[in-house]
Design a protein around this motif. Structure first.
Motif, PDB file in Angstrom:
ATOM      1  N   PRO A  11     -33.551 -23.467  39.105  1.00 40.07           N
ATOM      2  CA  PRO A  11     -33.520 -23.159  37.682  1.00 40.07           C
ATOM      3  C   PRO A  11     -32.223 -22.478  37.248  1.00 40.07           C
ATOM      4  N   PHE A  12     -31.110 -22.791  37.902  1.00 40.10           N
ATOM      5  CA  PHE A  12     -29.881 -22.071  37.571  1.00 40.10           C
ATOM      6  C   PHE A  12     -29.015 -22.859  36.594  1.00 40.10           C
ATOM      7  N   GLN A  13     -29.649 -23.525  35.622  1.00 40.91           N
ATOM      8  CA  GLN A  13     -28.878 -24.288  34.656  1.00 40.91           C
ATOM      9  C   GLN A  13     -28.037 -23.375  33.770  1.00 40.91           C
ATOM     10  N   ASN A  14     -28.577 -22.214  33.497  1.00 39.13           N
ATOM     11  CA  ASN A  14     -27.880 -21.284  32.628  1.00 39.13           C
ATOM     12  C   ASN A  14     -26.764 -20.583  33.410  1.00 39.13           C
ATOM     13  N   PRO A  15     -25.506 -20.677  32.920  1.00 41.77           N
ATOM     14  CA  PRO A  15     -24.397 -20.091  33.686  1.00 41.77           C
ATOM     15  C   PRO A  15     -24.596 -18.617  33.997  1.00 41.77           C
ATOM     16  N   GLU A  16     -25.255 -17.897  33.089  1.00 43.07           N
ATOM     17  CA  GLU A  16     -25.426 -16.460  33.345  1.00 43.07           C
ATOM     18  C   GLU A  16     -26.262 -16.196  34.582  1.00 43.07           C
ATOM     19  N   SER A  17     -27.231 -17.098  34.811  1.00 41.84           N
ATOM     20  CA  SER A  17     -28.100 -16.874  35.953  1.00 41.84           C
ATOM     21  C   SER A  17     -27.371 -17.132  37.264  1.00 41.84           C
ATOM     22  N   ARG A  18     -26.201 -17.753  37.196  1.00 45.03           N
ATOM     23  CA  ARG A  18     -25.479 -18.031  38.441  1.00 45.03           C
ATOM     24  C   ARG A  18     -24.634 -16.848  38.881  1.00 45.03           C
ATOM     25  N   GLU A  19     -24.411 -15.940  37.931  1.00 52.00           N
ATOM     26  CA  GLU A  19     -23.532 -14.800  38.227  1.00 52.00           C
ATOM     27  C   GLU A  19     -23.992 -14.035  39.460  1.00 52.00           C
ATOM     28  N   ILE A  20     -25.299 -13.978  39.639  1.00 54.80           N
ATOM     29  CA  ILE A  20     -25.835 -13.126  40.702  1.00 54.80           C
ATOM     30  C   ILE A  20     -25.301 -13.552  42.071  1.00 54.80           C
ATOM     31  N   PHE A  21     -24.949 -14.844  42.209  1.00 61.75           N
ATOM     32  CA  PHE A  21     -24.482 -15.302  43.519  1.00 61.75           C
ATOM     33  C   PHE A  21     -23.059 -14.845  43.818  1.00 61.75           C
ATOM     34  N   LYS A  22     -22.421 -14.204  42.844  1.00 62.73           N
ATOM     35  CA  LYS A  22     -21.103 -13.643  43.140  1.00 62.73           C
ATOM     36  C   LYS A  22     -21.218 -12.318  43.865  1.00 62.73           C
ATOM     37  N   MET A  23     -22.380 -11.717  43.812  1.00 60.07           N
ATOM     38  CA  MET A  23     -22.558 -10.425  44.477  1.00 60.07           C
ATOM     39  C   MET A  23     -22.859 -10.642  45.952  1.00 60.07           C
ATOM     40  N   ASP A  24     -22.738  -9.569  46.721  1.00 59.69           N
ATOM     41  CA  ASP A  24     -23.226  -9.704  48.090  1.00 59.69           C
ATOM     42  C   ASP A  24     -24.737  -9.475  48.083  1.00 59.69           C
ATOM     43  N   VAL A  25     -25.380  -9.790  49.190  1.00 62.90           N
ATOM     44  CA  VAL A  25     -26.835  -9.836  49.193  1.00 62.90           C
ATOM     45  C   VAL A  25     -27.458  -8.515  48.750  1.00 62.90           C
ATOM     46  N   ASP A  26     -26.969  -7.421  49.299  1.00 59.82           N
ATOM     47  CA  ASP A  26     -27.585  -6.125  48.991  1.00 59.82           C
ATOM     48  C   ASP A  26     -27.502  -5.816  47.499  1.00 59.82           C
ATOM     49  N   ASP A  27     -26.323  -6.049  46.929  1.00 63.37           N
ATOM     50  CA  ASP A  27     -26.168  -5.774  45.505  1.00 63.37           C
ATOM     51  C   ASP A  27     -27.063  -6.687  44.679  1.00 63.37           C
ATOM     52  N   ALA A  28     -27.139  -7.935  45.105  1.00 68.70           N
ATOM     53  CA  ALA A  28     -27.969  -8.881  44.362  1.00 68.70           C
ATOM     54  C   ALA A  28     -29.416  -8.417  44.358  1.00 68.70           C
ATOM     55  N   ILE A  29     -29.894  -7.966  45.514  1.00 72.09           N
ATOM     56  CA  ILE A  29     -31.283  -7.504  45.583  1.00 72.09           C
ATOM     57  C   ILE A  29     -31.482  -6.291  44.682  1.00 72.09           C
ATOM     58  N   ARG A  30     -30.545  -5.345  44.762  1.00 73.37           N
ATOM     59  CA  ARG A  30     -30.681  -4.148  43.926  1.00 73.37           C
ATOM     60  C   ARG A  30     -30.679  -4.512  42.453  1.00 73.37           C
ATOM     61  N   TYR A  31     -29.744  -5.393  42.096  1.00 73.29           N
ATOM     62  CA  TYR A  31     -29.628  -5.771  40.691  1.00 73.29           C
ATOM     63  C   TYR A  31     -30.904  -6.468  40.203  1.00 73.29           C
ATOM     64  N   ARG A  83     -22.858 -23.153  42.873  1.00 71.09           N
ATOM     65  CA  ARG A  83     -21.518 -23.160  42.297  1.00 71.09           C
ATOM     66  C   ARG A  83     -20.813 -24.511  42.417  1.00 71.09           C
ATOM     67  N   ALA A  84     -20.974 -25.172  43.563  1.00 74.92           N
ATOM     68  CA  ALA A  84     -20.113 -26.328  43.837  1.00 74.92           C
ATOM     69  C   ALA A  84     -20.711 -27.653  43.411  1.00 74.92           C
ATOM     70  N   SER A  85     -21.929 -27.618  42.883  1.00 71.65           N
ATOM     71  CA  SER A  85     -22.555 -28.904  42.573  1.00 71.65           C
ATOM     72  C   SER A  85     -22.292 -29.313  41.127  1.00 71.65           C
ATOM     73  N   ILE A  86     -22.109 -30.604  40.902  1.00 70.08           N
ATOM     74  CA  ILE A  86     -21.907 -31.102  39.546  1.00 70.08           C
ATOM     75  C   ILE A  86     -23.232 -31.045  38.780  1.00 70.08           C
ATOM     76  N   VAL A  87     -24.293 -31.426  39.458  1.00 73.83           N
ATOM     77  CA  VAL A  87     -25.622 -31.305  38.862  1.00 73.83           C
ATOM     78  C   VAL A  87     -26.124 -29.909  39.191  1.00 73.83           C
ATOM     79  N   SER A  88     -26.637 -29.196  38.185  1.00 72.19           N
ATOM     80  CA  SER A  88     -26.983 -27.814  38.505  1.00 72.19           C
ATOM     81  C   SER A  88     -28.321 -27.737  39.208  1.00 72.19           C
ATOM     82  N   LEU A  89     -28.390 -26.741  40.082  1.00 71.08           N
ATOM     83  CA  LEU A  89     -29.610 -26.521  40.845  1.00 71.08           C
ATOM     84  C   LEU A  89     -30.623 -25.852  39.935  1.00 71.08           C
TER      85      LEU A  89
END
Lengths: 634, 857
Positions: B187-207, B179-185
């Motif tokens: 393979p998370f160049q696509n903004p949609e793929s970053r959404e998962i980090f808004k979840m907590d760990v358990d939800d992210a794993i389930r999703y 989230r905080a980097s100017i250069v994207s990490l």
């Protein structure tokens, strides 16, 4: 002196052949290796002494001409001067140390003989590069070094990761090798046969202004080749990934010798790029970018070999900077220091645990921008928010090593992959329709009484490119890939034959070699495939080197033939093809070069997939011997 | 948002913690490499019978269970597997006599060499089937990214920049980077793929599992196969999660976070390659046909022929020892002469030969064996050490801390930095590197040449962990009862000292007849350029040299007040007896004596004699070891041998400084006179024990409590690394690359390798440990009842166990259904030899147990 040069060049080859034929046991291999290393040592020391005694001359020796066709010739010329002396000296010391080191280090290792064979062929190629007096021979050595590197990275062929990294390194090599090959041919075209390194200055001087564009292109090709071999920007990523072989082989290749070959190439060809301000600036820029990338990437490397690799690349970047500033003597000194230091660091790298735990303990390793003076002076808002962002950005950049690998991959290869998947998705009727259409147009042109040859050549070139792209994309069936690769290469030959007069009989040799390689390769793969039904798991490495070593060797030879390795007639053939097209039909040259790059990579892919890997029992046939369940209470 | 809608779809009934707990059973439990501790590689299956566990593990890890058929057949032909033992194994495995005959034929039949190995569920499970159908080599794309992140996150001192912030978990660290980097990490160049980090760990794993694995039934399987595709890192993360103190600079890491990051990476890559909607595992054709984990667990398939051979092989080896012991027990005679010196060694199998040689050189020296921490467990911090380390078996958590100090401030010790020697790892920063390579770089040509052509000249003066400055002192006596911040007590009280000493002396039966000199000999190993150095040190000291324990023991036992307390408890140490601490370097065969400043002047005669005998024994020991070194000295003299082993320990190109625990096979718990006249070829752990003094089995229970996990762990670690070095072991060590000071990997992008390297196990004969106790079965049973938590080692036959009756020499072998009397084959003759050297001279294979006559017969 001439005899000594030949001795330094040929002893590794004789050593190689001797190991092949009488290296039946570990001891025999070790003894032969030590013997020939000493012989080469005597030759090198003798050469250096004679050279020093006769007052550091620039000595050239023309052995004989391998091939001549019109203006094109392939002479074996040796050049021994200050640069060659420094490189040869360093090679000799490091090679002797490594051979001695490996005698014990590789004791009882599976592949002992294979290892020594590979490093001997490496040294043979390396000496050829160092001693060559002409760019064509230089290229031959360069290729041998490339294939040896490929084999040494994939030395532990049971694991997928070394195989994959070997394949990656090879694809970079292949690309840059063609840069060098085209450069060699372009140079031939410009200087009309006066292509010896020592006469370059004279030969180029009168043509500099009229061939400005060509010389610019030539310089760029040379820089590309140098960047690839020396892992300079943007190819910095491959050297750390290549540290897959035994530690001493990483030391000799990527720590010490092979990584400095790009520098050597630029020193040798300074006559070409030296007068171009732009070329100098590009080299300077490449050097600076490399220094930046490598020194930042190095900071976040959590493994010791990767760290040493990046440190080494950064120093090579500095050498590029020094070169662009015209500081040659400094470059040579720098080369020696870097080569010895990195070899030593790699060889003792396993000691790092003891070292760090004892001396340093775990160091505090946080990046903290907040303590830097610029941020200290910045406004509060920047201190609070921006510094966090900058710091994280820096971490991301460092950890993913500027993401150069993915970027280069997507720029270089993904477009071909995309093209390939589009082509392979077309329907059969569409393809046939295209063929008929194009043939019809051809007849039309012929009827109109126009020159038909360029059209046919273009058609063949299109076919060559299509096949190359298809081979590069479709990997499910190695047979199809193999046929496409060979077909594409034959197309290249035929298209040249169609338009160029006077290519003559040598093309027959070229096409004949490719066809022979095709037959051999198909035969080997067909035999390998017998009784093995792998349709269900097409992407598994098939480990034939273990199951059928003879067939694997056959396939390897076929692979070398197809990629135009310097032992096969196809090597001179591919030189010739590109030479003739670049004289008459320059538009064809890049197309042929691109397909040859792709074909080489695809062929290497087939070879690795068929012969390497761990032999899994995919059919579960070993279960026939088992009883179900276990008797208890025995 | 889109994401929220999808989160609703994800099944919530998946308990992430329970799932992770279940899969972590299958992960290797190897510590960071600085505390390499030998342990059972298949500890996860120890609740199953041995062979059944092998069969299950074969399917899970894709590993071989036994050595190749040709290996056993060759041993049979050369006589090392006896026909008697083959018959024994056949009868055990095939009760039906007609089927047994056909099995016997099959066992002896020649079969062409097969190269194939079983497939693992990670490489050929539901995930790989799915990825093949997608034509994406997901692991090749995801692993390098994942390993780079986790490697840097956990790094203990190789990288200069670390992404880990204090207390930050891996999940939030990666979230921050995304989230905080100017250069994207990538393979998370696509903004949609970053959404998962808004979840907590358990939800992210389930999703993520919902997207990747599809149906709920494939969740566990997906996670397991994913985690086992890189067992090294998964296991390391789990070990650190469970024991955070294993790291020197702490990290907040959980397996859950690690797997969540991997799932996020995979999801991002697949979305990028295959579009937003790609088929999941459950919609792949053919996944139903793949064996479930339950089926693998409940229905293991056992290769019968190889099992017969393995049992026959082990039985042959056991008979060799049991017959030898029986012969030696019948012929033993009490030596009534008072000993000149007593030497207390570690039980380690490498000390087996030095003890034999010492007694052969000087028959008035008596040796004892005990676990090498000598019953004293503590944390130890030496002069110049930054962190204290535990000096006891890994199962014990010590309560005491012992510091080493410099007695005399006036005589300064050399600074640690200079002692460590200059290693050129500092010059990696750019400008320094430039100057350095321009100037000093050339010097490395000389150094390189020197180290390679003249090893042993020790230019690389690395101060080894085991080297102890002889002028220092241990601060043993506790001055205050205040525990420190970590709850440790600084030193021992005299009462505690006496208790520790009493415990050990009673267990080895050294409670009377003290000689004028008692030497306590720890062991350690020095090797240069060796990542697995900890595996060469004392297993009973958790992979550390035992020197501090030996010093502590001697210092305690020399304390007059401690002796008084001991005397009151019935252990009367004469005033004239001197305890001396020493350490045997098992690589270079040198012995260092400690605390010489405490020795009386002049040095007592028995000690001088002992040192002389020891020096000769060391030469002979080196000579015996050299028979294994193919590139050993060409001159077969004692002097050449000791010179050779010294060179080995300092050479930078020697991947086998010593052969460590290779061929460990036996463990004898009993009086030394039972084994002193046997040549056991460095194959036995030897623990001293007086059966007559232990009427309730409590001493035996204490001994077994230490040796079953320690020796059994060593044995099984070697066993599995030898059986399948690529699956259970670390492969060849030549391409190893040190990762974050945590472990080694192949190359830069590899997974951490667990187990032992092929160079460490190549001459090992893979057979289970046979523990023989000189005691009657009834008392052993009493001891068993006190160590019930270890009984699955014995009941499931992970180690074998036999009793030798001290009175009538009958032998019983323990099985899960009780003791069975073992009749030795009547025609078995124990081979004899005069001296050790006569037995081993000229031999390059393992040697059966010999009875040594030593000029008596």
């Amino acid at each position: 002196m001439n005899q000594l040069i030949l001795a330094s060049q040929l002893f590794p080859l004789i050593g190689f052949v001797t190991i092949v034929f009488i290296g039946h046991s570990e001891n025999a291999v070790a003894r032969i290796s030590l013997f020939f290393t000493h012989l080469m040592g005597i030759a090198v020391v003798g050469l250096l002494s004679v050279w020093v005694y006769s007052g550091f001359p620039q000595h050239e020796y023309e052995w004989f001409t391998l091939y001549r066709s019109g203006e094109y010739q392939f002479p074996l010329v040796f050049l021994f001067d200050k640069t060659a002396a420094v490189y040869l000296f360093c090679t000799w010391i490091i090679f002797s140390v490594i051979v001695r080191y490996c005698r014990y280090y590789l004791h009882r290792e599976a592949g002992y003989k294979r290892f020594f064979l590979t490093i001997f062929s490496f040294i043979f190629g390396l000496n050829m590069v160092i001693l060559s007096g002409v760019l064509d021979m230089f290229f031959a050595g360069w290729e041998i070094v490339g294939i040896s590197s490929f084999l040494l990275i994939a030395f532990y062929r049971h694991r997928i990761q070394p195989i994959r990294n070997a394949q990656r390194a090879y694809s970079i090599y292949r690309l840059c090798d063609f840069g060098l090959l085209l450069a060699a041919l372009l140079l031939d075209v410009i200087v009309h046969g006066h292509n010896h390194f020592i006469e370059l200055d004279q030969a180029l001087d009168p043509v500099r202004s009229e061939n400005y564009l060509e010389l610019t292109g030539l310089s760029l090709l040379l820089i590309l080749a140098a960047c690839g071999k020396s892992a300079q920007f943007p190819f910095c990523f491959w050297i750390p990934r290549a540290m897959e072989g035994p530690t001493p082989s990483s030391a000799i290749f990527y720590g010490a010798l092979s990584v400095h070959l790009g520098v050597f190439l630029l020193i040798r060809t300074e006559a070409v790029w030296g007068d171009h301000l732009m070329a100098r600036l590009i080299i300077l820029l490449v050097g600076i970018l490399t220094v930046l990338v490598a020194s930042i990437s190095e900071k976040a490397q959590s493994n010791i070999k990767g760290q040493i690799a990046y440190a080494s690349i950064a120093q090579v970047g500095l050498m590029f900077v020094e070169l662009s500033l015209g500081l040659q003597p400094l470059v040579l000194l720098h080369f020696l220091g870097n080569a010895f230091l990195r070899s030593y660091q790699l060889l003792v790298s396993p000691s790092i645990i003891t070292h760090r735990l004892r001396v340093q303990g775990a160091t505090d390793t946080r990046v903290d921008l907040r303590e830097t003076s610029i941020i200290q002076r910045a406004p509060e808002i920047i201190k609070e928010h921006l510094s966090e962002v900058l710091q994280t950005t820096l971490e991301v950049i460092a950890v993913q090593e500027f993401n150069l690998e993915a970027t280069v991959r997507s720029i270089l290869w993904d477009s071909f992959r995309h093209l390939g998947s589009v082509i392979s998705k077309t329907r059969a009727w569409f393809r046939w329709a295209m063929v008929f259409l194009l043939a019809g147009v051809g007849f039309g042109i012929a009827m109109a009484g126009l020159s038909i040859r360029p059209y046919w050549a273009g058609l063949l070139a299109l076919m060559m490119l299509t096949l190359a792209v298809l081979a590069f994309t479709r990997k499910r069936d190695p047979f199809k890939t193999w046929h496409s690769v060979c077909g594409s290469t034959v197309c290249a030959g035929v298209s040249t034959w169609v338009i160029s007069h006077g290519v003559g009989s040598y093309l027959i040799w070229f096409i004949g070699t490719i066809l022979l390689a095709w037959i051999l390769g198909s035969l080997a793969m067909w035999r390998m495939r017998a009784n093995k039904d792998y349709e269900d798991s097409p992407f598994v490495y098939r480990a034939m080197a273990e199951r059928a070593p003879g067939l694997t060797l056959l396939l390897f030879v076929a692979f070398l033939g197809v990629v135009g390795f310097p032992i096969s007639p196809a090597f001179v053939g591919q030189d010739l093809i590109l030479y003739y097209t670049s004289i008459d039909h320059a538009w064809l040259t890049p197309l042929i070069a691109i397909s040859m790059v792709l074909n080489g990579v695809s062929a290497a892919g087939i070879f690795t997939r068929m012969s390497m890997g761990l032999p899994y029992d995919l059919t579960q046939r070993h279960m026939h011997d088992h009883d179900a369940g276990i008797p208890r209470g025995h | 948002m889109v994401m929220d809608a999808k989160r609703q779809e994800a099944p919530v009934d998946f308990d992430v913690d329970a799932g992770i707990e279940a899969l972590s059973r299958w992960l290797p439990t190897q510590n960071p490499i600085k505390d390499f501790i030998q342990q059972n590689t298949l500890a996860c299956l120890q609740d199953k019978p041995f062979h059944e566990a092998l069969a299950i593990a074969a399917k899970i890890y894709g590993a071989r269970s036994y050595l190749p058929l040709s290996y056993y057949q060759a041993r049979y032909r050369s006589g090392r597997i006896s026909p008697h033992s083959l018959q024994y194994a056949l009868e055990m495995i095939e009760p039906d006599s007609t089927r047994r005959l056909s099995l016997r034929d099959k066992v002896l039949r020649d079969e062409p060499e097969t190269f194939s190995r079983p497939t693992s569920i990670a490489q050929h499970g539901v995930r790989s089937l799915w990825l093949t159908s997608l034509e994406v080599n997901l692991d090749a794309l995801a692993h390098p990214i994942l390993f780079r992140l986790i490697g840097n996150f956990l790094d203990q001192g190789i990288s200069q920049w670390s992404i880990a912030r204090e207390g930050e978990s891996l999940w939030s660290c990666i979230g921050r980077m995304v989230r905080a980097s100017i250069v994207s990490l990538h393979p998370f160049q696509n903004p949609e793929s970053r959404e998962i980090f808004k979840m907590d760990v358990d939800d992210a794993i389930r999703y993520a599992l919902h997207r990747l694995a599809g149906k709920r039934e494939y969740f566990e399987r997906y996670l397991l196969e994913m985690a086992l595709a890189h067992p090294g890192w998964s296991g390391m993360v789990r070990v650190i999660e469970k024991n955070p103190q294993r790291l020197l600079s702490p990290r907040n890491i959980r397996l859950k976070d690690f797997l969540a990051v991997e799932l996020a990476i995979q999801l991002a890559i697949l979305s990028d390659r295959c579009g937003k909607t790609f088929p999941s595992v459950s919609s792949t054709a053919g996944v139903k046909a793949i064996d479930s984990l339950e089926r693998i667990m409940t229905n293991p398939l056992l290769p019968k022929t190889l099992r017969v051979w393995q049992e026959a092989f082990e039985h042959s080896l056991y008979i060799e020892l049991l017959a030898g012991l029986k012969k030696s027990a019948t012929l033993r005679h009490k030596n009534s002469q008072p000993p000149l010196a007593q030497a207390l060694f570690c039980i380690d199998d490498r000390e087996c030969s030095i003890r034999r040689h010492l007694e052969e050189v000087n028959s008035s020296i008596k040796t004892y064996g005990a676990a090498g921490f000598f019953g004293i467990d503590f944390y130890y911090r030496g002069v110049g050490d930054i962190y204290p380390v535990a000096q006891c078996p890994a199962v014990i958590t010590p309560r005491h801390l012992v510091l080493e100090s410099v007695p005399d401030e006036g005589s300064p010790l050399k600074k640690t930095n200079t002692e460590t020697g200059h290693l050129p790892f500092g010059s990696r920063s750019l400008m320094k590197g430039w100057l350095f390579t321009q100037t000093a770089g050339l010097g490395y040509a000389v150094r390189l040449a020197f180290d390679t052509f003249r090893p042993g000249s020790n230019l690389l003066k690395l101060r080894q962990l085991s080297e102890v400055d002889v002028r220092t002192r241990l601060h043993l006596l506790r001055e205050s009862d205040e525990p420190d911040a970590e709850g440790r007590l600084l030193g021992f009280s005299r009462q505690e000292m006496a208790e520790k000493l009493e415990g050990l002396l009673k267990s080895i039966g050294l409670v009377r007849d003290f000689a004028p000199i008692v030497v306590v000999i720890a062991h350690g190993s020095t090797s240069t350029n060796n990542t697995h150095f900890a595996a060469y040190d004392c297993g009973a000291c958790a992979g550390k040299p035992g020197a501090p324990n030996a010093r502590a023991f001697a210092q305690m036992a020399n304390d007059p007040q401690v002796r008084e307390i001991l005397c009151a408890r019935g252990i009367d140490i004469p005033e004239t007896t001197l305890f001396v601490a020493a350490m045997h370097n098992t690589t270079s065969d040198e012995v260092t004596y400690f605390d010489r400043h405490d020795w009386p002047e002049p040095i007592p005669m028995p000690l001088v004699t002992f040192q002389r005998s020891m020096d000769e024994a060391l030469e002979r020991n080196a000579h015996e070891r050299c028979r294994w070194f193919e590139l050993g000295p060409s001159a077969k003299t004692l002097a050449a041998a000791i010179e050779h082993v010294k060179t080995r320990s300092t050479s930078i190109f020697e991947p086998r400084p010593e052969y460590d625990h290779n061929n460990n096979l036996y463990c004898v718990v009993g009086n030394r006179d039972l084994t002193s006249s046997l040549f056991i070829d460095r194959r036995s752990f030897l623990h001293s024990y007086q059966p007559a003094d232990d009427l309730d089995g409590s001493t035996l229970a204490r001994i077994l409590g230490a040796i079953i996990p320690v020796c059994g762990g060593i044995n099984l670690q070697y066993f599995f690394s030898r059986i399948d070095n690529s699956a259970y072991g670390a492969g060849t060590k030549l391409p190893h690359n040190v990762i974050g000071l945590l472990g080694v990997a192949n190359g830069v992008e590899g997974d951490l390798r667990t187990g032992l390297s092929s160079q460490m196990v190549e001459i090992h004969e893979a057979a289970r440990l046979m523990i023989v106790v000189e005691q009657v079965p009834t008392i052993i049973d009493q001891a068993f009842s006190q160590i019930s938590h270890l009984m699955n080692w014995l009941d499931n036959e992970w180690v074998r166990f036999a009793s030798l009756d001290p009175s009538d020499q009958t032998i019983h072998i323990y099985r899960d259904n009780g003791w069975k009397k073992e009749a030795l084959p009547p025609d078995f003759e124990v081979p004899t030899g005069r001296w050790s050297m006569d037995v081993y001279q000229g031999k390059t294979e393992t040697i059966p147990v010999h009875y040594l006559t030593r000029g008596l017969a």
